[in-house]
Design a protein around this motif. Structure first.
Motif, mmCIF file in Angstrom:
data_model
loop_
_atom_site.group_PDB
_atom_site.id
_atom_site.type_symbol
_atom_site.label_atom_id
_atom_site.label_comp_id
_atom_site.label_asym_id
_atom_site.label_seq_id
_atom_site.Cartn_x
_atom_site.Cartn_y
_atom_site.Cartn_z
ATOM 1 N N GLU A 98 31.952 -10.315 -46.655
ATOM 2 C CA GLU A 98 31.637 -9.697 -45.241
ATOM 3 C C GLU A 98 31.967 -10.835 -44.282
ATOM 4 O O GLU A 98 31.379 -11.798 -43.802
ATOM 5 N N LYS A 99 33.329 -10.979 -43.769
ATOM 6 C CA LYS A 99 33.828 -12.147 -43.120
ATOM 7 C C LYS A 99 34.121 -11.587 -41.641
ATOM 8 O O LYS A 99 33.812 -10.383 -41.238
ATOM 9 N N ARG B 224 32.833 -10.938 -38.143
ATOM 10 C CA ARG B 224 31.745 -10.739 -37.377
ATOM 11 C C ARG B 224 30.460 -10.441 -37.921
ATOM 12 O O ARG B 224 30.000 -9.589 -37.959
ATOM 13 N N ASN B 225 30.030 -11.508 -38.706
ATOM 14 C CA ASN B 225 28.818 -11.043 -39.314
ATOM 15 C C ASN B 225 27.738 -11.450 -38.407
ATOM 16 O O ASN B 225 27.531 -12.084 -37.396
ATOM 17 N N TRP B 226 26.414 -11.359 -38.873
ATOM 18 C CA TRP B 226 25.114 -11.504 -38.118
ATOM 19 C C TRP B 226 24.766 -12.704 -37.632
ATOM 20 O O TRP B 226 24.503 -12.952 -36.435
ATOM 21 N N LEU C 204 27.234 -13.456 -34.795
ATOM 22 C CA LEU C 204 26.737 -12.971 -33.495
ATOM 23 C C LEU C 204 25.519 -13.451 -32.836
ATOM 24 O O LEU C 204 25.393 -13.698 -31.711
ATOM 25 N N PHE D 138 25.060 -15.285 -29.175
ATOM 26 C CA PHE D 138 24.110 -14.694 -28.200
ATOM 27 C C PHE D 138 23.159 -15.850 -27.737
ATOM 28 O O PHE D 138 22.914 -15.829 -26.567
ATOM 29 N N LEU E 14 25.133 -18.056 -25.325
ATOM 30 C CA LEU E 14 25.436 -16.926 -24.028
ATOM 31 C C LEU E 14 24.247 -17.190 -23.209
ATOM 32 O O LEU E 14 24.466 -17.411 -21.714
ATOM 33 N N SER F 133 55.178 -19.723 -38.942
ATOM 34 C CA SER F 133 54.733 -18.190 -38.541
ATOM 35 C C SER F 133 53.175 -18.018 -39.090
ATOM 36 O O SER F 133 52.508 -17.357 -38.399
ATOM 37 N N LYS G 78 49.032 -17.994 -39.421
ATOM 38 C CA LYS G 78 48.208 -18.314 -38.493
ATOM 39 C C LYS G 78 47.354 -19.697 -38.689
ATOM 40 O O LYS G 78 46.844 -19.676 -39.814
ATOM 41 N N SER H 163 45.974 -22.857 -32.786
ATOM 42 C CA SER H 163 45.837 -21.806 -31.680
ATOM 43 C C SER H 163 44.538 -22.511 -30.822
ATOM 44 O O SER H 163 44.980 -22.510 -29.618
#
Lengths: 523, 523
Positions: free
Chosen positions: A3-4, A6-8, A11, A15, A18, A332, A334, A339
């Motif tokens: 599970e890569k 955006r896992n809990w 998130l 938050f 934020l 080439s 990523k 970035s």
């Protein structure tokens, strides 16, 4: 466990950050616009809470998480480069000194100020020491265990650094509103500040050295601002790297010798010396309170800047043209660190852009009267152009495949074979030079004029950026010595623009130096 | 031609947009803080220039570029969904009406206002019509030819929309500074505005209907603000899609029938009706100028909001828990439109977050006096929680693989074989149901209680978001009817926070509705 993305934990940490930041913004705005109901003590209590939580997490990370078996399997070789970590330590030391000065200052006024004012610098000093130590050692970690807690902790630390930065910028701005000789009239907040300051000076100092320490710690603010930005950038990279499985790309050891190039470094040194000389003269003249001397100092400063920026623009432009001519392939794959690098570069340049555009509009609005304003306008416009070209040059340069010596030889030996091979294996396919019809040295000589020019350009730009970094970092503020900005905008707006833009501008110049070094090596 | 990623056109278009926006910010700041040297005419001239350039480019694109053979090989099926395009047209019509009202208003005062004030709405109306038409038809284009020009043109259009947005927000804020009954004292800029307004009203209107039209066009401002945001989002997606070679992923046609679910929509409808009823009562009561009625209206509004937000939080939380229990795989491939979707969602929610936190700090600072303030505080805090949970629910929901009916059957038939197959082929590998040891219908019935609950939750949240979208979109501004905000911050700061945050909040609710619909289909 695949599970890569955006896992809990991802998130939740987002938050947390934020909410902490937005609450912080609201409290800071409240404490600026309403000094009665939301005092700076409220803000400090909020900050102390954040700082303590972050410190506790960092200690927990250092003592517990990072010691667990297989906690850190990979290290991101791009993260936390030496220049960033060294800068962090230097600015960290200055921040701790600032905190000590603050403590002494507020201890002297203990009988009339809230004890929170002493508590904050104490807590902050501990935080800075712990954070500098943890980031110095763990900046490259790709944490694999307890990912959710680590993510949240890192985001908490990031928010704390940004909040400290925000408070420092605000305090610096409010402090500077007292600075101008000719105070702007009809300015409510300004009067409030004066009133506040007048009330504060009725408070008697216990050890008679308050004034000295107050002056001293205000000089150290810019370093604290830089420190917070550095720490934020490093924490963010660590957060991005949590749970990252590295494709172990072998970083090529590239040799670098300053003696390959000569014209660039020499020209750069001349600019550096000229910049330092004008900076010293400028600082001496500006402090004299003689309006004629001040104007002369400003004119000298602008002319020096215009010359430097013109030379930089033209050499960066030449570099861009060389990149266009040279059809080397772009990287080439990523790469998150790259970035981020580019993002930070462009993001940090926004600060300088903002100041330049505000200056341009202000000078045009005031009708471009006198030599000083004309030079100011020219300087701002040329800086905008220089920033665009240099950003383009750096972005292009960072995305190029590093040059490989053997390419020259093999390309002539069997063009088709090389093209069909994948680029990673190219370096191992060395064709003995004596089998070639043309002498290798001649070929290399023919190819390398582009490379040599690129190296010269990088070296020159590097030293110029150092010059443009030193001048504002050590306290030159022509934006305040020239009255056109405060005249056109209200003083507070202008101070906010300059005080938010300037640290980013300084960070941009430092980051450019590092990027130019990388481009120079890969050229 | 494999030079992908950051090529020259990409860089150039970025710099164009950057420079236009920063110059715009400087001019807007100047025109707000200094009404003498930088008048609104200067700002309008800058905007007219931008608008004309964008319009010319769009016409060129429509007439020339898009007609070239093989110009648009692919269409991004995710870009420009129907709800966005319909919204664009609706808000576009309102914007054109606003422009017509403005033209009539300024024609009436032609003898005392600058002709630029008439020119701008004319040019803007043309721009809105052309842009709505072009975006309606070409929003899904992945342009393959003339990529550099197209990139620059799109970025120019994006900057124009953002500048128009910025000006509209500023004008709206300045307009609202006249609104409060009890004007804040000692406020310099505020007095300036009053002076300007007083001077303006000495100017005689030629057709005696100026007041009417002025009032009318101020009511239409919010629609213009929304229009600019919608157009910006669509232009940005188009810019991202320039030169994109789509992996033609067949969008599954998912059936949707409202009758699958019942409790969710019914409960949602109740909230919607209750919301509309309280909204109407609120608007009537607030306009009555009776402070007691006003307070009652506010209390009713807050209670209604608290109930709605509580229900939404708990159902979204239930949805998150269901997502955790359900181990369906996440979509792993990178999809630029989806990440943009998530970015826009979180970005737009920042507006509402900001207003909530400013409210919380203001109420706490004023000491939570009276029922109204208590309810206001509770409402703001619950909204913050609701936003976090709903964002998490939507982000998780958008990243899940859509449910495939056949999965249930095959998973039992041969677990290993399915796991080894790549997910795309799964749907074609239907194992006849009668070969299974357990009846298929029973299996589906057992699986689908989770799906049904998810659908119910989505439907309920969808209608609740519609409710919370309608109330502010049609003009309820409890933030200004309640005096705690303007009292704690200065009025201008508060107006700026609300006027910048509110359009984003409205956009967020609309975007949520669209995302919830998508999640509902995929559940």
């Amino acid at each position: 466990p695949v599970e890569k993305g955006r896992n809990w934990g991802w998130l939740l940490s987002g938050f947390i950050s934020l909410n902490a930041l937005l609450l912080g913004i609201a409290i800071v705005s409240g404490s600026v616009f309403n000094k009665v109901q939301i005092t700076s003590s409220h803000l400090l209590i909020f900050l102390i809470l954040l700082v303590i939580l972050s410190t506790v997490w960092m200690l927990y990370y250092k003592v517990h998480t990072s010691r667990v078996y297989r906690a850190v399997l990979y290290k991101d070789s791009h993260a936390g480069p030496v220049w960033l970590r060294t800068g962090l330590v230097l600015f960290g030391i200055c921040s701790v000194i600032m905190d000590i000065f603050k403590i002494i200052f507020y201890v002297g006024r203990m009988n009339c100020e809230s004890p929170v004012k002493i508590a904050f610098p104490v807590v902050q000093a501990v935080f800075v020491i712990v954070q500098t130590y943890v980031l110095w050692i763990h900046a490259k970690d790709c944490v694999q265990i307890k990912q959710n807690i680590t993510r949240c902790g890192l985001m908490l630390t990031l928010s704390t650094n940004l909040m400290v930065w925000m408070m420092a910028v605000t305090e610096e701005s409010l402090h500077q509103t007292v600075a101008p000789v000719k105070p702007p009239t009809n300015n409510n907040s300004y009067n409030d500040t004066l009133d506040g300051r007048a009330a504060a000076s009725e408070c008697e100092c216990l050890h008679n050295m308050c004034d000295l320490f107050e002056k001293a710690y205000y000089y150290l603010y810019p370093f604290n601002i830089e420190y917070s930005l550095f720490a934020s950038a490093m924490t963010y990279v660590m957060w991005k790297n949590v749970g990252r499985k590295m494709d172990d790309h072998h970083s090529h050891k590239l040799h670098f010798s300053l003696w390959d190039v000569l014209v660039g470094p020499l020209a750069g040194l001349i600019v550096l010396v000229a910049g330092l000389a004008t900076f010293v003269v400028y600082e001496v003249d500006v402090s004299k309170d003689d309006p004629k001397k001040k104007e002369e100092a400003l004119i000298m400063h602008y002319i020096m800047n215009i010359v430097a920026v013109l030379l930089m623009s033209s050499s960066a432009l030449a570099g861009c043209i060389l990149f266009r001519m040279d059809k080397r392939e772009q990287v080439s794959g990523k790469n998150p660190t790259r970035s981020l690098d580019v993002g930070l570069l462009v993001g940090a340049s926004l600060g300088q852009f903002l100041i330049c555009y505000f200056t341009i509009v202000a000078v045009l609005a005031s009708g471009v009267q006198g030599h000083t304003n004309g030079l100011n306008l020219a300087c701002a416009m040329l800086t905008v152009i220089e920033l665009c070209i240099q950003n383009a040059f750096l972005i292009k340069g960072l995305h190029r495949e590093p040059f490989k010596e053997t390419e020259v030889a093999t390309v002539f030996a069997n063009v088709m074979a090389v093209k069909e091979r994948d680029p990673e294996r190219r370096s191992s396919s060395i064709v003995p030079a004596h089998t070639l019809p043309i002498p290798l040295t001649l070929l290399q000589g023919r190819m390398s004029w582009k490379r040599r020019v690129l190296k010269e350009i990088c070296a020159f730009l590097l030293l110029c950026n150092v010059t443009l970094w030193i001048i504002p970092a050590f306290g030159a503020r022509p934006q305040f010595d020239n009255t056109v900005g405060p005249d056109v905008y209200e003083f507070q707006t202008w101070a906010a623009v300059v005080n938010i833009g300037m640290p980013f501008g300084i960070f941009y110049r430092m980051h450019s130096v590092a990027s130019l070094f990388e481009v120079c090596l890969a050229a």
